[in-house]
Each structure stands twice: as structure tokens, then as C-alpha cells.
Design an enzyme around this catalytic site. Structure first.
Site, PDB file in Angstrom:
ATOM      1  N   GLY A 265       1.985   0.536  -6.506  1.00 38.75           N
ATOM      2  CA  GLY A 265       2.324   1.484  -5.326  1.00 38.75           C
ATOM      3  C   GLY A 265       2.831   0.651  -4.042  1.00 38.75           C
ATOM      4  O   GLY A 265       2.433  -0.723  -4.137  1.00 38.75           O
ATOM      5  N   GLY A 267       2.590  -0.851  -0.215  1.00 36.82           N
ATOM      6  CA  GLY A 267       1.773  -1.099   0.583  1.00 36.82           C
ATOM      7  C   GLY A 267       1.168  -2.459   0.501  1.00 36.82           C
ATOM      8  O   GLY A 267       1.366  -3.247  -0.670  1.00 36.82           O
ATOM      9  N   GLU A 290       8.307   1.890  -9.356  1.00 31.35           N
ATOM     10  CA  GLU A 290       9.139   2.507  -8.556  1.00 31.35           C
ATOM     11  C   GLU A 290       9.705   1.570  -7.488  1.00 31.35           C
ATOM     12  O   GLU A 290      10.752   1.877  -6.484  1.00 31.35           O
ATOM     13  CB  GLU A 290       8.708   3.787  -7.922  1.00 31.35           C
ATOM     14  CG  GLU A 290       7.451   3.593  -6.626  1.00 31.35           C
ATOM     15  CD  GLU A 290       6.102   4.043  -7.358  1.00 31.35           C
ATOM     16  OE1 GLU A 290       5.551   4.778  -6.890  1.00 31.35           O
ATOM     17  OE2 GLU A 290       5.715   2.951  -8.272  1.00 31.35           O
TER      18      GLU A 290
END
Length: 504
Positions: A265, A267, A290
Site C-alpha cells: 500500500g 505510504g 496499485e
């Protein structure tokens, strides 16, 4: 000097070139916009900025759909001028976050794979204008996206009109990286024929009805750099614990040193965890995610990652310069897809991904809160974490065990908001250690999480709660009147630590 009209290869479209201000003037109060952009990459820039400037003197409200967060301060500008009526499916801007939590406009937090389905099914408000950043429009009327695909394809296909922003600052070598595929309507579609990250099943651009292209705007502005921070001691330790877990999986014969396709993800924590793979024995890795952050390109440079598929490339300023100035080096290792394909449950489950996402907090039974601080204050959104958590081979959530200099414990008796239930969480990792929750009943999970993941300053406090909960019984023991007192104590006294613990 480059002839800008070489970027518009269908000469019939040359007459469509307009200024950003003229294009923005077509947008009326109450309209719905579909903007390109995914995690600060490939976002429409000039027309949204012109619209925000116009909204300073003209009262209007619009709905804004995107792929994920926008760069170029677009979300901040929209929030400041009061332009928004409704925003979806994800954002990451502090000003917008504040306005959301003050209730100044509506925010819909969606799984990133779902927005396209809702547009296609005509559940959401119809899109009046799709505003899409591109590097070119081909002779056969295909829009070639730039550094992200996001929801650009579904927006362009289903919008009433299209405005194309051709960004001269984006490298032309991006052409050829994209794989644009849109499933048919649900109930009428065939299987998505992706079995490995480097499979191609679509077109190199977004096919569009030329009659819907209302205007073309030229821009020359690079993407906003990502806001990730360098790995610190805690995130490096989290990475080592995660690598220890993966080594155990190899020893058990469930994985090889190639692991399985990896997702991470957005971050700083997730990027740092990926970065930890640099000094591991794992090699010949594939990424199906993604978003691609700095660490993926570091792993490519080190010969660790052989292929990476995603919906966007989101890099720090220095890494962006390095990658895009040497894009030829990476072109045969990259592919950019629509987010509904990068995040599609069917594809994730088929390939058996290892998913690594960030939690705000998790509780002693493995429920994860990814979105709401203290249960009500939206942070950014669920993003793609739910798409991957439920459907991956191994769903991993990482976080530091404490926040705010120890005033907050990231491991609590009961999360204040549930984004990922215990059923979708396989492994939780902090700098204290990891807990493999697979095959464990709730009572087994609680002991393991407290022992291995909680910070020492909160471990006894958690165990006291759990022991009291056991006296109440139940499959998932709780002391309901105390389950959220950790959060209320923080609001009232500025710390989750009980006073008796502080004295000790």
C-alpha cells in the site's frame, strides 16, 4: 523544439485546442467531474486549477470522482474555495481532511476496485466531464495516459464529454507501458485473462469516441512528488520482522525465495517495509500492486524485482528525476493498468498475492482500522487495502506499536472503527514483532498479539483488559463498557495509559 501538435496525431482534433480557462468555463454548478489521477500521479492539473480560481468569485458546487488522491494541491484548492458537494473514493490532503471532518461536504470512502463498477452500472451520478491527463492522442483516437491510469478509462468511456490535458512534462517513453482493459457489465463478462503480473490483455491507450472530446489543453507541469519519508529505526525493525515471517514460510515449504507476487500500500511505512527486502535473500520478485513507490525501483536497480504491474508510479522528487531520465532502463519491467484491474479480487485471488498494508490501529483479535482516527475522524480512506486484504494469499498489516510519543497505543482492546475484520487479516506486524493469526481462534489471537506486537508500556494494561474480558465469557470476550475507554481516555486526558500504569 518539439511540435506540440505531434502529440495530437489525428489532425481533426487540432481545432479542439483551448486554454485551461476556456475549458473550465464549460463546467457548471451541479455537474459531476471524473478527474484522472492516482496517488499524486497522472492527475489533471490545469483545468482543475482554473476551475478552483473561478470558484473564488463564482459560487458553485460539483461532485468530484478520481482514482485516488490528487497532487498539485488540487484537493486543497477545491476544499478551500468550497467547490465540493461530494468527493470520492480517496484523498490524502490535510485541508480536505479537515473539511471532511467538519462536514463541509460529503466524502464517500470506497474500495478502489469498486468505483468503476458503480460508474458502469449507473449507480453514481452521471459524469458530465472526464478530465484526463495524457501524453498523446493517437491517429486512431486513443488517449495515451501518463504516469497513472486510475479510473481514467471508465471516466472517459462513460462521461458525456471529455477534456484531455496533454502534459509535455511527462516523458513520451511512457507510451507503450499501459495495458487498458475494461470488463463488460457484471453478469455479462468473461474471466479476466491475467495469470501473472506481466500479462497484457488490453490496448496501449484509452479508445474514445472522438465526438465526445470537447477540448484539448496543453500543460507542462511535473507530478507532485510523493510525501514518503525515509525508513527510520522502527520501520526498519518492522521490515526485519516481516522478513523473518517470510523466511519461516519458505522453511515450511509454503513459499520459495521468489515468494509470490507482492502488493504494498501507499505510504512511508509500507515503502520502508518493501525497502527492507533489499538486504534479504529473496530475489526474482514480482510486484502486482496499485502503486509503485521508490522502494520498488530500488529493488529493480538491485536486481531483486524483475517485473512490476500497477496503476500508478508515485515517486519522491529525487527518485522521479532518476527514473524518468532513465525510463528506457525500466520500460520492459513495467506495466500500468486501470485500478479496477490492478485491484480486482478475481486477479488477486488467482495469482495468490502477498499483500502488505498499513493500519492506524488493530485490536487484540485482529480487527484493523485503516481510516478513522478515534473512530470518527477520517484520515485518508480505505484505498485498495480492502481489495487486497480479503483476496490475497497472505494479508499482512503493519504499524508502529505506539504513536504520539507513546500517548497512543496502536494495539487496543477494540478498534474504534472496523475496515478489515479479523476474517481478512492473516498477519500483524509492529516493531515489537509479528503475530501469524492464521488458524487461530479469537482467544489464541489475543494472547499472541499482546505478547508479540504490543509495546511494553501497554502490554500489562492490555492483558488486564483481556483477563477481565475472559471472566465475561463469549467466543470473542469483551468488557463492552470498557472496550473503547482507551480512546475516550486519550480525548479526555491526552494519553491512553491508565493512571495506575503511569505511576508504575
Amino acid at each position: 523544439m518539439e511540435n506540440i501538435f505531434d502529440r495530437i496525431r489525428n489532425y481533426h482534433l487540432h481545432e479542439k485546442v483551448v486554454s485551461a480557462q476556456e475549458a473550465a468555463s464549460w463546467i457548471k454548478n451541479g455537474m459531476t467531474l471524473g478527474l484522472s489521477g492516482f496517488t499524486r500521479a497522472g492527475d489533471a492539473k490545469a483545468v482543475p486549477m482554473a476551475l478552483a480560481e473561478r470558484a473564488k468569485t463564482e459560487k458553485m458546487k460539483v461532485n468530484v470522482y478520481t482514482g485516488a488522491s490528487l497532487g498539485s494541491d488540487i484537493d486543497r484548492l477545491f476544499a478551500e474555495v468550497g467547490l465540493l458537494h461530494k468527493r470520492l473514493p480517496f484523498q490524502a490532503d490535510p485541508t480536505m481532511r479537515k473539511k471532511i471532518n467538519q462536514g463541509e461536504f460529503y466524502f464517500i470512502d470506497q474500495h478502489l476496485s469498486k468505483t468503476s463498477e458503480l460508474v458502469r452500472a449507473q449507480v453514481l451520478e452521471p459524469i458530465d466531464f472526464a478530465i484526463v491527463e495524457a501524453i498523446a492522442i493517437t491517429e486512431d483516437n486513443m488517449i495515451i495516459p501518463s504516469t497513472s491510469v486510475g479510473n481514467s478509462m471508465v471516466f472517459a468511456k462513460h462521461a458525456k464529454s471529455i477534456i484531455v490535458e496533454i502534459n509535455l512534462a511527462q516523458p513520451q517513453l511512457l507510451e507503450g507501458l499501459h495495458d487498458l482493459y475494461e470488463p463488460s457489465k457484471q453478469g455479462e463478462r468473461s474471466p479476466i485473462q491475467i495469470t501473472k503480473p506481466n500479462d497484457r490483455i488490453g490496448t496501449l491507450g484509452i479508445p474514445v469516441d472522438i465526438g465526445k472530446v470537447r477540448g484539448i489543453v496543453f500543460t507542462n507541469q511535473a507530478d507532485s512528488p510523493s510525501t514518503i519519508t525515509a525508513p527510520d529505526k522502527e520501520t526498519e525493525t518492522i521490515a526485519q520482522h516481516l522478513i523473518a515471517f517470510l523466511r519461516r514460510e519458505v522453511q515450511k515449504g509454503r513459499l520459495t525465495n521468489r515468494l509470490a507476487p507482492l502488493q504494498s500500500g501507499i505510504g512511508s511505512v509500507s515503502n520502508a517495509v518493501f525497502h527492507g527486502l533489499l538486504n534479504s535473500e529473496f530475489t526474482d520478485l514480482e510486484v502486482y500492486s496499485e502503486v509503485l513507490q521508490d522502494a520498488v525501483f530500488d529493488l529493480m536497480d538491485a536486481g531483486k524485482v524483475c517485473y512490476a504491474s500497477s496503476s500508478s508510479i508515485t515517486l519522491s522528487g529525487s527518485k522521479m528525476k532518476q527514473v524518468f531520465q532513465n525510463l528506457e532502463k525500466y520500460r520492459d519491467k513495467l506495466i500500468l493498468r486501470p485500478q479496477e484491474i490492478s485491484n480486482h479480487p478475481e486477479v488477486i485471488r488467482r495469482m495468490g498475492l502477498i499483500a502488505i498494508n498499513t493500519a492506524l490501529e488493530f485490536d487484540i483479535y485482529g480487527n484493523v482500522n485503516s481510516t478513522h482516527v478515534l473512530g470518527t475522524q477520517m484520515m485518508n480512506g480505505i484505498g485498495g487495502s480492502g481489495d487486497f486484504a480479503r483476496n490475497s494469499r497472505i494479508s499482512i498489516f503493519v504499524t508502529k506499536s505506539i504513536a504520539k510519543d507513546g500517548k497512543i497505543s496502536s494495539i487496543v482492546p477494540f478498534v474504534s472503527h472496523v475496515d478489515h475484520t479479523e476474517h481478512d487479516v492473516d498477519v500483524v506486524v509492529t516493531e515489537q514483532g509479528y503475530a501469524d493469526l492464521r488458524g487461530l481462534a479469537p482467544r489464541e489471537r489475543a494472547d499472541l498479539i499482546i505478547e508479540r506486537c504490543a509495546h511494553p508500556m501497554y502490554r500489562m494494561q492490555l492483558m488486564d483488559y483481556y483477563k477481565e474480558a475472559l471472566t465475561r465469557g463469549g467466543q470473542t470476550p469483551h468488557v463492552l463498557e470498557k472496550a473503547l475507554t482507551w480512546h475516550t481516555n486519550y480525548v479526555q486526558s491526552g494519553t491512553m495509559l491508565q493512571k495506575v500504569m503511569q505511576r508504575g
